[in-house]
Motif scaffolding. Structure first.
Motif, short mmCIF file in Angstrom:
data_model
loop_
_atom_site.label_atom_id
_atom_site.label_comp_id
_atom_site.label_asym_id
_atom_site.label_seq_id
_atom_site.Cartn_x
_atom_site.Cartn_y
_atom_site.Cartn_z
N CYS A 35 0.55 36.48 40.60
CA CYS A 35 -0.55 35.45 41.46
C CYS A 35 -1.91 35.83 39.75
O CYS A 35 -1.50 36.46 39.74
N ARG A 36 -2.24 34.12 39.52
CA ARG A 36 -3.06 34.35 38.68
C ARG A 36 -4.99 34.74 39.00
O ARG A 36 -5.87 34.16 38.70
N ASN A 37 -4.65 34.45 40.44
CA ASN A 37 -5.94 34.62 40.67
C ASN A 37 -6.76 33.41 40.07
O ASN A 37 -8.41 33.11 40.38
N CYS A 38 -6.56 32.63 40.19
CA CYS A 38 -6.88 31.03 39.93
C CYS A 38 -7.93 31.12 41.02
O CYS A 38 -8.55 30.02 41.21
N ASN A 39 -7.34 31.20 42.48
CA ASN A 39 -7.73 30.61 43.09
C ASN A 39 -8.10 29.24 44.41
O ASN A 39 -8.68 28.55 44.54
N TYR A 40 -6.85 28.69 43.09
CA TYR A 40 -6.99 26.93 43.33
C TYR A 40 -6.18 26.73 44.96
O TYR A 40 -6.61 25.83 45.92
N CYS A 41 -5.81 28.28 45.33
CA CYS A 41 -4.81 27.34 46.90
C CYS A 41 -6.24 28.11 47.88
O CYS A 41 -5.41 27.10 48.85
N SER A 60 -4.68 34.46 48.32
CA SER A 60 -4.15 35.07 47.60
C SER A 60 -4.86 36.37 47.62
O SER A 60 -4.43 38.01 47.68
N MET A 63 -2.89 38.34 50.29
CA MET A 63 -1.35 38.83 49.93
C MET A 63 -2.17 40.08 49.09
O MET A 63 -1.61 40.58 48.55
N CYS A 100 -0.36 25.78 45.44
CA CYS A 100 -0.10 27.22 43.82
C CYS A 100 0.82 26.89 43.53
O CYS A 100 1.02 26.48 41.82
N ALA A 104 -0.79 25.89 40.31
CA ALA A 104 -0.11 27.61 39.22
C ALA A 104 1.06 27.19 39.14
O ALA A 104 1.72 26.90 38.90
N THR A 105 1.52 28.36 40.01
CA THR A 105 2.83 29.32 39.45
C THR A 105 3.97 29.59 41.02
O THR A 105 5.11 29.54 40.81
N LEU A 107 3.85 30.07 44.19
CA LEU A 107 4.11 31.45 44.33
C LEU A 107 4.53 31.12 46.54
O LEU A 107 3.54 30.49 47.26
N ILE A 109 3.86 32.45 48.84
CA ILE A 109 2.57 33.32 49.79
C ILE A 109 3.50 33.66 51.61
O ILE A 109 2.64 34.60 51.77
S1 SF4 Z 1 -2.78 29.01 43.58
FE1 SF4 Z 1 -1.15 30.22 43.69
S2 SF4 Z 1 -1.73 31.40 41.68
FE2 SF4 Z 1 -3.43 30.79 42.04
S3 SF4 Z 1 -4.70 32.31 43.33
FE3 SF4 Z 1 -3.37 30.75 44.63
S4 SF4 Z 1 -1.64 32.63 44.81
FE4 SF4 Z 1 -2.32 32.69 42.93
#
Ligand code: SF4
Ligand code: SF4
Length: 414
Positions: A35-41, A60, A63, A100, A104-105, A107, A109
């Motif tokens: 998890c990049r901790n970008c918080n887009y989710c 996130s 998680m 995500c 992002a990646t 995941l 979740i």
């Molecule tokens: S979008 Fe994905 S990578 Fe970014 S915080 Fe949420 S779970 Fe983590």
């Protein structure tokens, strides 16, 4: 000798259980580390709107809370209640996973949240109280509603004979082309009887070779979603055996929750059977010219995407195609639709628990529908139907908007 064999069996069972728990922990650690901790989710998580108390958690954050509980060896009674409330607030709508993946990646979740719930159940810190009663009933009655298994098919007596007599109730070994899987909510909730009436009427009019199981059991969704994996696996195996005996080429479900499980969580079931939600089946029949509306649905209707059909399984168009053909220009979209659709609040085991929400997601959804001038919110899930109907009552909109299942809309115009 027998006592020694029993002891060995118990030890093996314990080792297996410990291995499973360790695998779950490894899986959670592995995924959260990516998890990049970008918080887009966070943008697409309905909890940020409805459960402000838990808002800072977000996907996130949820998680993270189970990850740190494992890392710090803090899965203890002291913090179990807050961890439980955080993890069990998730509706498993899938919005975060889509976001995500896009930003992002990618995941999984929901897998982490369900694994966290499994760990809590294993330590007897989960699930939530109402969900425990549902599990108990699943174990005894094979449905989560505390109803007798032998009463499961009683709904058929409430349907007019000219419809019900055409329904093939399968006896052991009897073969058919399509198995119609009714599901616990439709079978036991009398307020949904018109949905069953509509679906059966349409199936009969198509002349399809179909049947229902004489001794249907829960698909296992209430167990899986709250983290009771052993019970889910038992129900999965019983169901799979019953399905195989029908020799069907396809299984048609009424609930998107059964659909999601059969498609994604019953191992390779989808290699043997075509798994269809009834909206997919009916939309296909319409395309083939086998279902032709005799008139137009004359109320302004919008569509609420059930998460387990839409966001979780990308079935967006078949229900819409039915509404476009039946309602024509009377079909309107809400602002949030398809991948950005807002959850009704009933998924992830929340139909069996009281999760404090303000405002309730179902009420927001009713307002969304009124905003686009809808007189009817159509949906295609028994739980969404119940949630939205409550949303209409709780938001004081009785008389201004109705909730209908798509099958009811379709049956009205055929
Ligand atoms: S979008 Fe994905 S990578 Fe970014 S915080 Fe949420 S779970 Fe983590
Ligand atoms: S599945 Fe839905 S409710 Fe659960 S964390 Fe993701 S976006 Fe939030």
């Amino acid at each position: 000798m027998r006592a020694i064999a029993k002891k060995i069996e118990e030890v093996i069972e314990k080792v297996d259980e410990e291995r499973e728990i360790n695998d779950l922990k490894d899986m959670i650690i592995d995924i959260f580390r990516r998890c990049r901790n970008c918080n887009y989710c966070y943008i697409d998580c309905p909890l940020l709107v409805s459960t402000r108390g838990l808002a800072s958690q977000g996907p996130s954050g949820m998680m993270g809370s189970i990850y740190y509980a494992i890392r710090w060896d803090a899965l203890s009674a002291d913090n179990a209640e807050s961890l439980r409330d955080i993890l069990y607030s998730c509706t498993a709508c899938g919005g975060c996973e889509i976001r995500c993946k896009q930003s992002a990646t990618g995941l999984p979740i929901i897998d982490v949240i369900e694994a966290g719930r499994q760990l809590l159940v294993d330590r007897m810190f989960g699930p939530l109280p109402g969900q425990s009663s549902a599990l108990k009933s699943l174990l005894i009655n094979e449905n989560p509603y505390g109803m007798l298994a032998e009463d499961r098919i009683k709904w058929l007596n409430e349907i007019e004979e000219d419809i019900s007599q055409k329904v093939n109730i399968l006896s052991k070994g009897q073969k058919i082309e399509y198995l119609l899987f009714i599901g616990c909510t439709s079978a036991y909730n009398h307020e949904l009887i018109n949905i069953l009436r509509s679906i059966l009427t349409i199936m009969n009019s198509l002349g399809v070779d179909y049947g229902i199981l004489g001794e249907e059991k829960c698909c296992g969704d209430p167990a899986k979603s709250v983290g009771e994996s052993a019970l889910f696996e038992d129900l999965r195996d019983l169901n799979r055996k019953a399905f195989m005996e029908t020799g069907a080429k396809g299984i048609i479900t009424i609930s998107p929750h059964c659909y999601n499980l059969f498609k994604n969580e019953f191992d390779n079931l989808k290699d043997t059977f075509e798994i269809l939600h009834y909206t997919e089946f009916f939309a296909h029949q319409m395309d083939q010219g086998n279902l032709i509306p005799k008139k137009n649905f004359n109320k302004i209707v919008t569509y609420h995407d059930p998460c387990y059909l839409g966001k979780r399984n990308s079935v967006y168009e078949p229900p819409r195609n039915i509404l476009k053909v039946t309602a024509g220009d009377n079909f309107v979209e809400m602002r949030q639709n398809r991948e950005s659709s807002l959850c009704c609040g009933g998924g992830g085991g929340r139909m069996f628990a009281e999760v404090e929400e303000n405002p309730r997601l179902s009420e927001i959804r009713v307002r969304d529908a009124l905003e686009v001038g809808a007189q009817v919110i159509a949906t295609a899930c028994p739980w969404c139907y119940i949630q939205l109907r409550d949303g209409v009552k709780n938001s004081g909109n009785v008389g201004k908007i109705e909730v209908k299942d798509i099958s009811e809309v379709l049956a009205e115009v055929l």
